[in-house]
Design a protein around this motif. Structure first.
Motif, short mmCIF file in Angstrom:
data_model
loop_
_atom_site.label_atom_id
_atom_site.label_comp_id
_atom_site.label_asym_id
_atom_site.label_seq_id
_atom_site.Cartn_x
_atom_site.Cartn_y
_atom_site.Cartn_z
N CYS A 232 -12.57 -51.31 -15.74
CA CYS A 232 -13.10 -52.35 -16.62
C CYS A 232 -13.98 -53.35 -15.90
N LYS A 233 -14.98 -52.88 -15.18
CA LYS A 233 -15.91 -53.76 -14.49
C LYS A 233 -16.97 -54.28 -15.46
N PRO A 234 -17.43 -55.52 -15.25
CA PRO A 234 -18.45 -56.10 -16.15
C PRO A 234 -19.72 -55.26 -16.20
N ASN A 235 -20.22 -55.07 -17.40
CA ASN A 235 -21.50 -54.39 -17.63
C ASN A 235 -21.52 -52.95 -17.10
N GLN A 236 -20.36 -52.38 -16.94
CA GLN A 236 -20.25 -50.96 -16.60
C GLN A 236 -19.40 -50.28 -17.66
N THR A 237 -19.67 -49.02 -17.89
CA THR A 237 -18.79 -48.27 -18.77
C THR A 237 -17.53 -47.89 -18.00
N ALA A 238 -16.50 -47.49 -18.75
CA ALA A 238 -15.26 -47.06 -18.10
C ALA A 238 -15.49 -45.82 -17.24
N PHE A 239 -16.33 -44.90 -17.70
CA PHE A 239 -16.65 -43.73 -16.88
C PHE A 239 -17.35 -44.14 -15.59
N GLN A 240 -18.31 -45.05 -15.68
CA GLN A 240 -19.03 -45.48 -14.48
C GLN A 240 -18.08 -46.11 -13.48
N ALA A 241 -17.16 -46.96 -13.96
CA ALA A 241 -16.19 -47.59 -13.06
C ALA A 241 -15.22 -46.56 -12.50
N MET A 242 -14.83 -45.60 -13.32
CA MET A 242 -13.86 -44.59 -12.88
C MET A 242 -14.40 -43.73 -11.74
N PHE A 243 -15.67 -43.37 -11.83
CA PHE A 243 -16.23 -42.43 -10.87
C PHE A 243 -17.06 -43.09 -9.77
N ASP A 244 -17.20 -44.41 -9.84
CA ASP A 244 -18.01 -45.14 -8.86
C ASP A 244 -17.41 -44.99 -7.46
N ASP A 245 -18.23 -44.59 -6.50
CA ASP A 245 -17.82 -44.47 -5.09
C ASP A 245 -16.59 -43.58 -4.91
N GLY A 246 -16.42 -42.59 -5.80
CA GLY A 246 -15.30 -41.68 -5.65
C GLY A 246 -13.94 -42.28 -5.95
N TYR A 247 -13.92 -43.39 -6.72
CA TYR A 247 -12.63 -44.01 -7.08
C TYR A 247 -11.71 -42.95 -7.68
N TYR A 248 -12.22 -42.20 -8.63
CA TYR A 248 -11.58 -40.96 -9.05
C TYR A 248 -12.59 -39.83 -8.83
N SER A 249 -12.10 -38.73 -8.27
CA SER A 249 -12.99 -37.60 -8.02
C SER A 249 -12.22 -36.30 -8.19
N PRO A 250 -11.83 -35.98 -9.43
CA PRO A 250 -11.03 -34.77 -9.66
C PRO A 250 -11.85 -33.50 -9.47
N GLU A 251 -11.15 -32.41 -9.22
CA GLU A 251 -11.81 -31.11 -9.15
C GLU A 251 -12.10 -30.56 -10.55
N LEU A 252 -11.40 -31.10 -11.56
CA LEU A 252 -11.62 -30.72 -12.95
C LEU A 252 -11.28 -31.90 -13.84
N LEU A 253 -12.17 -32.22 -14.76
CA LEU A 253 -11.94 -33.29 -15.74
C LEU A 253 -11.76 -32.64 -17.11
N VAL A 254 -10.66 -32.99 -17.78
CA VAL A 254 -10.38 -32.47 -19.12
C VAL A 254 -10.42 -33.64 -20.09
#
Length: 287
Positions: A135-157
């Motif tokens: 929940c970063k300002p002016n970012q989408t949840a996806f952008q925050a989730m994947f920013d700098d490898g914060y989450y980096s799954p081998e498969l996203l469902v």
């Protein structure tokens, strides 16, 4: 401020910045995101399904090699109340608020399984805790989730449908917008599967969701090849689950009191019926 104090302050800032960029604790190999169906029990069944992937799917030498790309297949699931793809791809406003606003009644808005090594369901508020900083300002949840490898799954469902049924059923253009934004915000190196959520109790509701599924499935396929699509909300799953009180929460008189959240048994039936299609999607995504 003395030179020494300035240096110490600079080192502290650098340490804080480095810490904030660290990946989430206990990175899952497979990450499942959905709405409240995940919170109300589907998450546990999805974890079980992917844990048994090698036994459920028809395995070939090629698929066995591809399975290695999923690491240990450690799976986690997060379901956030009344959310949709629009919620995860919008940087501000009410759509993002469905993920980031604190639930006024319960103080939590999500159910999570398998995060930080806990296989059981825990109820959490997105935006609180080391593993849920989406929940970063002016970012989408996806952008925050994947920013700098914060989450980096081998498969996203991704498993969504109901909360966008009006939006997608009534406007193919909005379905295309949501599909395009989704694929733009998921890193190119993360394979993706979209699985429609489970049918609910009422036929009228399911009729609209079927129309919505057609729209979003077409839109995702037109938007690119990164996200394989499983139209799990289909004639077979509706025939088994729709209108069946045994698959929904009931009151003492036996009347269905929650027609929107199928039981774990219903989710198991849904996954069993769609096993071949899900397997095909997994192995087309993780070649």
């Amino acid at each position: 401020m003395t030179l020494f104090r300035t240096s110490v302050f600079g080192l502290w800032l650098a340490a804080v910045s480095a810490l904030s960029a660290q990946p989430a604790v206990a990175q899952p190999d497979i990450l499942i995101l959905g709405d409240s169906q995940i919170s109300f029990g589907a998450g546990k069944e999805y974890l079980r399904f992917f844990d048994e992937l090698a036994d459920r799917c028809r395995m070939t030498p090629e698929r066995k090699r591809a399975l290695g790309n999923l690491g240990n297949r450690e799976t986690a699931a997060i379901g956030v109340r009344s959310t949709s793809l629009q919620s995860w791809t919008t940087p501000n406003g009410a759509a993002k608020g469905a993920i980031c606003d604190v639930d006024k009644k319960f103080g939590v808005n999500a159910g999570a399984y398998g995060i930080e090594g806990n296989p059981d369901r825990v109820f959490i508020q997105i935006g609180k805790g080391n593993a849920y900083q989406f929940c970063k300002p002016n970012q989408t949840a996806f952008q925050a989730m994947f920013d700098d490898g914060y989450y980096s799954p081998e498969l996203l469902v991704l498993t969504f449908l109901g909360n966008s049924s009006d939006r997608w059923a009534n406007s193919p253009d909005l379905a295309q917008q949501d599909a395009r934004r989704t694929l733009e915000q998921i890193p190119d190196d993360i394979p993706c599967i979209f699985i429609s959520s489970v049918p609910v109790y009422l036929k009228k509701t399911n009729d609209k969701r079927m129309k919505a599924q057609t729209a979003i499935a077409r839109a995702l396929r037109q938007a690119g090849t990164q996200c394989a699509v499983v139209e799990g909300f289909n004639r077979k799953t509706r025939a088994v689950i729709e209108g069946q009180p045994a698959y929904f929460r009931r009151n003492d008189a036996g009347k269905v009191k929650d027609p929107h959240h199928p039981s774990r048994a219903a989710v198991r039936a849904f996954l069993d019926i769609n096993t071949a299609e899900i397997c095909n999607a997994v192995f087309s995504a993780v070649k």
